[in-house]
Design an enzyme around this catalytic site. Sequence first.
Site, PDB file in Angstrom:
ATOM      1  N   TYR A 137      66.038  50.760   9.658  1.00 23.81           N
ATOM      2  CA  TYR A 137      65.814  51.335  10.979  1.00 23.81           C
ATOM      3  C   TYR A 137      67.163  51.586  11.616  1.00 23.81           C
ATOM      4  O   TYR A 137      68.055  50.730  11.557  1.00 23.81           O
ATOM      5  CB  TYR A 137      64.993  50.365  11.834  1.00 23.81           C
ATOM      6  CG  TYR A 137      64.730  50.825  13.251  1.00 23.81           C
ATOM      7  CD1 TYR A 137      65.367  50.200  14.334  1.00 23.81           C
ATOM      8  CD2 TYR A 137      63.852  51.875  13.520  1.00 23.81           C
ATOM      9  CE1 TYR A 137      65.122  50.607  15.642  1.00 23.81           C
ATOM     10  CE2 TYR A 137      63.603  52.282  14.830  1.00 23.81           C
ATOM     11  CZ  TYR A 137      64.246  51.648  15.888  1.00 23.81           C
ATOM     12  OH  TYR A 137      64.006  52.058  17.179  1.00 23.81           O
ATOM     13  N   ASP A 171      75.629  51.531   9.385  1.00 21.65           N
ATOM     14  CA  ASP A 171      75.004  51.197  10.667  1.00 21.65           C
ATOM     15  C   ASP A 171      75.120  49.678  10.835  1.00 21.65           C
ATOM     16  O   ASP A 171      74.331  48.929  10.275  1.00 21.65           O
ATOM     17  CB  ASP A 171      73.545  51.657  10.673  1.00 21.65           C
ATOM     18  CG  ASP A 171      72.837  51.224  11.943  1.00 21.65           C
ATOM     19  OD1 ASP A 171      71.671  51.622  12.136  1.00 21.65           O
ATOM     20  OD2 ASP A 171      73.438  50.476  12.742  1.00 21.65           O
ATOM     21  N   LYS A 188      74.288  46.242  20.304  1.00 22.87           N
ATOM     22  CA  LYS A 188      73.894  44.849  20.502  1.00 22.87           C
ATOM     23  C   LYS A 188      75.035  43.945  20.974  1.00 22.87           C
ATOM     24  O   LYS A 188      75.488  44.049  22.101  1.00 22.87           O
ATOM     25  CB  LYS A 188      73.222  44.334  19.221  1.00 22.87           C
ATOM     26  CG  LYS A 188      71.905  45.090  18.916  1.00 22.87           C
ATOM     27  CD  LYS A 188      71.247  44.567  17.657  1.00 22.87           C
ATOM     28  CE  LYS A 188      70.114  45.460  17.207  1.00 22.87           C
ATOM     29  NZ  LYS A 188      68.864  45.269  17.935  1.00 22.87           N
TER      30      LYS A 188
HETATM   31  P1  KE4 Z   1      68.872  50.440  20.045  1.00 20.43           P
HETATM   32  O1  KE4 Z   1      68.687  51.915  20.341  1.00 20.43           O
HETATM   33  O2  KE4 Z   1      67.545  49.680  20.055  1.00 20.43           O
HETATM   34  O3  KE4 Z   1      69.938  49.794  20.913  1.00 20.43           O
HETATM   35  O4  KE4 Z   1      69.458  50.321  18.566  1.00 20.43           O
HETATM   36  C1  KE4 Z   1      68.766  50.918  17.502  1.00 20.43           C
HETATM   37  C2  KE4 Z   1      69.155  50.237  16.201  1.00 20.43           C
HETATM   38  C3  KE4 Z   1      70.031  50.889  15.355  1.00 20.43           C
HETATM   39  N1  KE4 Z   1      70.420  50.329  14.182  1.00 20.43           N
HETATM   40  C4  KE4 Z   1      69.969  49.107  13.822  1.00 20.43           C
HETATM   41  C5  KE4 Z   1      70.420  48.522  12.519  1.00 20.43           C
HETATM   42  C6  KE4 Z   1      69.075  48.382  14.657  1.00 20.43           C
HETATM   43  O5  KE4 Z   1      68.625  47.171  14.263  1.00 20.43           O
HETATM   44  C7  KE4 Z   1      68.659  48.955  15.872  1.00 20.43           C
HETATM   45  C8  KE4 Z   1      67.674  48.264  16.801  1.00 20.43           C
HETATM   46  N2  KE4 Z   1      67.086  47.054  16.333  1.00 20.43           N
HETATM   47  C9  KE4 Z   1      65.796  46.724  16.870  1.00 20.43           C
HETATM   48  C10 KE4 Z   1      65.403  45.349  16.292  1.00 20.43           C
HETATM   49  N3  KE4 Z   1      64.978  45.441  14.955  1.00 20.43           N
HETATM   50  C11 KE4 Z   1      65.772  46.725  18.357  1.00 20.43           C
HETATM   51  C12 KE4 Z   1      64.568  46.053  18.966  1.00 20.43           C
HETATM   52  C13 KE4 Z   1      63.653  47.062  19.612  1.00 20.43           C
HETATM   53  O6  KE4 Z   1      63.429  48.141  19.027  1.00 20.43           O
HETATM   54  O7  KE4 Z   1      63.155  46.728  20.701  1.00 20.43           O
END
Ligand code: KE4
Length: 427
Positions: free
Chosen positions: A144, A239, A267
């Site tokens: 993801y 990523d 994060k």
């Molecule tokens: P955000 O847009 O949620 O800040 O980041 C996206 C993203 C991009 N790349 C990786 C490897 C990530 O894990 C994420 C976001 N992670 C999720 C948790 N698995 C965020 C939690 C959520 O979607 O509420």
Amino acid sequence: MGTGRSAQILKKAVKLIPGGVNSPVRAFKAVGGGPLFISRAKGSKIYDVDGNEYIDYIGSWGPMILGHVHPKVSAAIKKAVDRGTSYGAPTELEVTLAEHTLKAFPSMDMVRFVSSGTEATMSALRLARAYTGRDGIIKFEGCYHGHSDSLLVKAGSGAATLGVPDSPGVVADLAKHTYNATYNDLASVRAIFEKKPKAIACVIVEGVPGNMGVVLPKEGFLKGLKALCKEFGALLIMDEVMSGFRLCYGGAQKIYKIDPDLTCLGKVIGGGLPVGGFGGKRKIMEQLAPSGPVYQAGTLSGNPLAMTAGIETLKLLQGKTVYEKLYKTTNSLVEGLEEIAKRRGVPVRTAVAGSMFTVFFSERPIASWKDARGADTAKFGKYFTRMLKAGIYLPPSQFEAVFVGLAHTGKDIAKTLEAADKAMKGL
Ligand code: KE4
């Protein structure tokens, strides 16, 4: 599960906000029952609106590596508020966070800050497509990278949890440029490159995947990706939104000695405030407006409060024994859980990457999404619910990572293992 005031608030929330939440994975859909509505947090603890206390292993899905309300981070943000919350103009804070970031990730000559991991990966893709003049991207099933259209194709995390890895609304004409390979399978990557030798702009891969649960790269896999990208003239994007600062101060690329063309961050780099970032080699990054033609922008990019939180967090993470302590706490928890599962006759497979880990309810080793999705999610749901009732707040999905922070104490670990011993009974 959400009872009392949480249930009451949820009733109101679902009328005003889709599913009552602002991010799907928070809805507890995969584990049933309603979510807890949180009122506050401190250190390793989080409190719901009914005043119940939990040991927090979500940590806002990664950012809260120092624990909640770290005195130095909070004091710095409080001071920054009185200087203004947003200017829409450059500040020295952005330069300072950029210096910390580039020092931590020497593969990056330059960085651009944004307000989320999604923005970081979306912008990095656009940059890679512009730089190579190609449209195709290779990602991995179960990984993801946020919810931008090109990346919401066979995605992990919430998309996998909710079983919508290919979201409606993603235009077919765009999705057709996204090719999904199998994680840990270089042959599946080569096959796509050989079918489309001049079409692939980049390969994007999580530093260490945490969005199908934690899945570790096999020996040589990441180096093999870099070699394939070189052979076919594509860029390698790592990523590290989740893995950066979680595995070590410098992410997976430091551990596995990889030199990616572009890196995405998020994060932890914002210390709990909205910060994302993407960066890489100067010749690529200088294609970005205003120095180059590739447009990318953001009203709150480089926000002074967020920069302040990020700077203070990265400064604290450079402490000598920080990662030693994180690894010790994480490993003692995982080893304890493995021992309990063995004693309770519950087949599990664990994967640990620095201060994040997953316990899969599975008899088979987990090396890709195909393996992960075979885990017993019903068993996970039971385990999750029993742990929550015992005051242990785990990510509400088998396909997520558990996050350990500096604020987790030996007492927290002992309480967690005691709860796990009961929760695994009869699973
Ligand atoms: P955000 O847009 O949620 O800040 O980041 C996206 C993203 C991009 N790349 C990786 C490897 C990530 O894990 C994420 C976001 N992670 C999720 C948790 N698995 C965020 C939690 C959520 O979607 O509420």
